[in-house]
Design a protein around this motif. Structure first.
Motif, PDB file in Angstrom:
ATOM      1  N   ALA A   1      29.695  14.773 -39.530  1.00  0.00           N
ATOM      2  CA  ALA A   1      30.536  13.636 -39.887  1.00  0.00           C
ATOM      3  C   ALA A   1      30.382  13.250 -41.354  1.00  0.00           C
ATOM      4  O   ALA A   1      31.043  12.318 -41.816  1.00  0.00           O
ATOM      5  CB  ALA A   1      30.211  12.434 -39.005  1.00  0.00           C
ATOM      6  N   VAL A   2      29.508  13.931 -42.082  1.00  0.00           N
ATOM      7  CA  VAL A   2      29.264  13.610 -43.487  1.00  0.00           C
ATOM      8  C   VAL A   2      29.970  14.632 -44.375  1.00  0.00           C
ATOM      9  O   VAL A   2      29.683  15.830 -44.294  1.00  0.00           O
ATOM     10  CB  VAL A   2      27.750  13.597 -43.795  1.00  0.00           C
ATOM     11  N   PRO A   3      30.905  14.200 -45.233  1.00  0.00           N
ATOM     12  CA  PRO A   3      31.595  15.133 -46.128  1.00  0.00           C
ATOM     13  C   PRO A   3      30.635  15.732 -47.152  1.00  0.00           C
ATOM     14  O   PRO A   3      29.630  15.120 -47.517  1.00  0.00           O
ATOM     15  CB  PRO A   3      32.644  14.252 -46.821  1.00  0.00           C
ATOM     16  N   ILE A   4      30.976  16.928 -47.640  1.00  0.00           N
ATOM     17  CA  ILE A   4      30.137  17.592 -48.634  1.00  0.00           C
ATOM     18  C   ILE A   4      30.982  18.069 -49.798  1.00  0.00           C
ATOM     19  O   ILE A   4      32.146  18.441 -49.638  1.00  0.00           O
ATOM     20  CB  ILE A   4      29.389  18.796 -48.020  1.00  0.00           C
ATOM     21  N   ALA A   5      30.384  18.046 -50.993  1.00  0.00           N
ATOM     22  CA  ALA A   5      30.980  18.654 -52.191  1.00  0.00           C
ATOM     23  C   ALA A   5      29.951  19.640 -52.730  1.00  0.00           C
ATOM     24  O   ALA A   5      28.871  19.226 -53.170  1.00  0.00           O
ATOM     25  CB  ALA A   5      31.312  17.589 -53.232  1.00  0.00           C
ATOM     26  N   VAL A   6      30.268  20.921 -52.655  1.00  0.00           N
ATOM     27  CA  VAL A   6      29.306  21.955 -53.025  1.00  0.00           C
ATOM     28  C   VAL A   6      29.996  23.051 -53.822  1.00  0.00           C
ATOM     29  O   VAL A   6      31.227  23.162 -53.833  1.00  0.00           O
ATOM     30  CB  VAL A   6      28.640  22.590 -51.790  1.00  0.00           C
ATOM     31  N   VAL A   7      29.170  23.874 -54.460  1.00  0.00           N
ATOM     32  CA  VAL A   7      29.667  25.088 -55.093  1.00  0.00           C
ATOM     33  C   VAL A   7      29.622  26.214 -54.057  1.00  0.00           C
ATOM     34  O   VAL A   7      28.852  26.151 -53.089  1.00  0.00           O
ATOM     35  CB  VAL A   7      28.815  25.442 -56.332  1.00  0.00           C
ATOM     36  N   ASP A   8      30.438  27.228 -54.243  1.00  0.00           N
ATOM     37  CA  ASP A   8      30.439  28.381 -53.346  1.00  0.00           C
ATOM     38  C   ASP A   8      29.258  29.276 -53.720  1.00  0.00           C
ATOM     39  O   ASP A   8      29.348  30.108 -54.627  1.00  0.00           O
ATOM     40  CB  ASP A   8      31.755  29.145 -53.476  1.00  0.00           C
ATOM     41  N   ASN A   9      28.136  29.094 -53.025  1.00  0.00           N
ATOM     42  CA  ASN A   9      26.912  29.825 -53.352  1.00  0.00           C
ATOM     43  C   ASN A   9      27.005  31.304 -53.021  1.00  0.00           C
ATOM     44  O   ASN A   9      26.404  32.142 -53.701  1.00  0.00           O
ATOM     45  CB  ASN A   9      25.725  29.191 -52.614  1.00  0.00           C
ATOM     46  N   LEU A  10      27.740  31.643 -51.972  1.00  0.00           N
ATOM     47  CA  LEU A  10      27.936  33.055 -51.636  1.00  0.00           C
ATOM     48  C   LEU A  10      28.670  33.777 -52.765  1.00  0.00           C
ATOM     49  O   LEU A  10      28.280  34.875 -53.184  1.00  0.00           O
ATOM     50  CB  LEU A  10      28.713  33.182 -50.332  1.00  0.00           C
TER      51      LEU A  10
ATOM     52  N   GLU B   1      37.502   3.857 -47.874  1.00  0.00           N
ATOM     53  CA  GLU B   1      38.822   3.270 -47.682  1.00  0.00           C
ATOM     54  C   GLU B   1      39.405   3.581 -46.305  1.00  0.00           C
ATOM     55  O   GLU B   1      40.579   3.344 -46.052  1.00  0.00           O
ATOM     56  CB  GLU B   1      39.778   3.776 -48.766  1.00  0.00           C
ATOM     57  N   GLY B   2      38.580   4.170 -45.421  1.00  0.00           N
ATOM     58  CA  GLY B   2      39.038   4.407 -44.060  1.00  0.00           C
ATOM     59  C   GLY B   2      39.480   5.816 -43.757  1.00  0.00           C
ATOM     60  O   GLY B   2      39.994   6.081 -42.668  1.00  0.00           O
ATOM     61  N   GLY B   3      39.287   6.756 -44.707  1.00  0.00           N
ATOM     62  CA  GLY B   3      39.676   8.137 -44.468  1.00  0.00           C
ATOM     63  C   GLY B   3      38.758   8.819 -43.461  1.00  0.00           C
ATOM     64  O   GLY B   3      37.643   8.368 -43.199  1.00  0.00           O
ATOM     65  N   ASN B   4      39.223   9.915 -42.899  1.00  0.00           N
ATOM     66  CA  ASN B   4      38.451  10.680 -41.920  1.00  0.00           C
ATOM     67  C   ASN B   4      37.405  11.520 -42.645  1.00  0.00           C
ATOM     68  O   ASN B   4      37.756  12.436 -43.388  1.00  0.00           O
ATOM     69  CB  ASN B   4      39.377  11.598 -41.114  1.00  0.00           C
ATOM     70  N   PRO B   5      36.107  11.239 -42.454  1.00  0.00           N
ATOM     71  CA  PRO B   5      35.074  11.969 -43.188  1.00  0.00           C
ATOM     72  C   PRO B   5      35.019  13.452 -42.853  1.00  0.00           C
ATOM     73  O   PRO B   5      34.593  14.262 -43.683  1.00  0.00           O
ATOM     74  CB  PRO B   5      33.772  11.264 -42.779  1.00  0.00           C
ATOM     75  N   GLU B   6      35.460  13.837 -41.652  1.00  0.00           N
ATOM     76  CA  GLU B   6      35.356  15.237 -41.242  1.00  0.00           C
ATOM     77  C   GLU B   6      36.456  16.101 -41.843  1.00  0.00           C
ATOM     78  O   GLU B   6      36.474  17.320 -41.654  1.00  0.00           O
ATOM     79  CB  GLU B   6      35.371  15.339 -39.717  1.00  0.00           C
ATOM     80  N   GLU B   7      37.374  15.487 -42.596  1.00  0.00           N
ATOM     81  CA  GLU B   7      38.446  16.253 -43.226  1.00  0.00           C
ATOM     82  C   GLU B   7      38.217  16.414 -44.727  1.00  0.00           C
ATOM     83  O   GLU B   7      39.090  16.886 -45.437  1.00  0.00           O
ATOM     84  CB  GLU B   7      39.793  15.549 -43.002  1.00  0.00           C
TER      85      GLU B   7
END
Length: 347
Positions: free
Chosen positions: A161-170, A317-323
């Protein structure tokens, strides 16, 4: 509806939603994270804002919701320029929304577990950006279900349920190893990052996958376990020196590890790239000024921070965290720490 019929003294977000024929949540997203809605929706909301005369009042919003106007960034090492660049991106986005960013160094001796837990309270902040992969958000949520909105930045979460911002490590590992293969290297080693964290595991996976595509046995590759530090690079160099057969090139999971590796070899007269080629990962500020300047995988750190902040604002602001997961692409920066097999510098 005519503009004169819509405008009133104190238009609200509900007025904008009615005028645009969208939900209030969509209006909030369009205003706080416009990249999260379509261009058509942005245009509808922008037109409705103009028609209604709506102005986002941050002070009134904070009073109404009892917001603190503060975002907390939990960072494992403030002195590391890798994190400072990410924080710049977070602060830039938050400043545009009149939000303050409180930076907490989670590895400071004075940072007790209780003090860290205090940050995970809606009374102390409006949202949290976590840059430290040592946190188990699932465990924290089990003891404190009423958490403020959370995103992770540069790290993966154990809570879907927690959004992530990551680099593409692969992809980053593939770029590093492919570069060494193109230079003619077939005996390639890898100094890992933390294998308890997904970014470290992904870089190992990417390293092995690229070797396999080149018809090299990844299980016979040299793996030196590390933890992103200078010290782990020095330890890997000591191990490398004692090998009966040494890899001619080494991919390090972090620039700082590469610096430690190169420095330790230099002390005993081993030359980079003449005797061994080295590639890092991160492209921190000093990488281009090291001796030799380091070939490395560039992480767009400021952009990662900006994306993490936008994700957090969207959830607030109420957005869906899983998206909301975002994966950014790295790129290779070729400098002077890599050469063709045999020691000749690449063009």
């Amino acid at each position: 509806m005519k503009q004169s019929e819509i405008k009133k003294t104190n238009p609200t977000v509900q007025d904008v939603a009615r005028a645009a024929n969208v939900s209030t949540a969509t209006v909030s997203r369009a205003l706080s994270a416009p990249d999260r809605v379509s261009a058509k929706t942005r245009d509808k909301v922008a037109k409705a804002v103009e028609e209604t005369g709506y102005v986002l009042n941050h002070a009134a919003r904070n009073l109404r919701r009892r917001d603190t106007g503060t975002i907390v960034a939990l960072v494992p090492d403030i002195g590391n320029s890798h994190f400072s660049n990410i924080l710049q991106g977070i602060e830039t986005v938050c400043a545009d929304r009149n939000l303050k960013v409180l930076i907490a160094d989670t590895r400071k001796p004075s940072m007790s577990r209780q003090r860290i837990n205090d940050y995970f309270s809606k009374n102390n902040c409006d949202g949290i950006v976590i840059l430290d992969g040592h946190f188990s958000i699932s465990e924290i949520r089990a003891t404190n279900p009423k958490l403020p909105p959370i995103v992770t930045c540069g790290e993966w979460s154990d809570d879907p349920a927690v959004p992530i911002a990551v680099v593409d490590n692969l992809l980053g590992a593939d770029l590093a190893v492919s570069h060494l293969l193109e230079l003619g290297h077939r005996d390639i080693g890898h100094v890992t990052g933390l294998l308890t964290h997904k970014p470290g595991r992904d870089r190992v996976e990417g390293f092995k996958a690229t070797l396999k595509r080149a018809d090299l046995d990844p299980e016979k590759a040299w793996i030196f376990e590390g933890d992103y530090t200078l010290e782990s690079g020095e330890t890997a160099a000591s191990t490398w020196l004692n090998l009966p057969e040494r890899p001619t090139a080494v991919f390090c999971a972090a620039d700082r590890t590469a610096f430690g590796f190169i420095s330790a070899l230099n002390e005993v007269g081993v030359r980079v790239p003449h005797d061994v080629s080295v590639v890092g990962f991160d492209d921190i500020d000093i990488a281009g000024h090291f001796v030799p300047p380091l070939t490395t995988v560039h992480q767009p750190r400021r952009a990662i921070g900006e994306q993490a902040a936008q994700l957090l604002l969207n959830v607030m602001e109420g957005g869906n965290p899983e998206e909301g997961n975002v994966k950014l692409q790295p790129w290779l920066v070729v400098r002077k720490s890599t050469a063709h097999r045999g020691g000749s510098q690449q063009d």
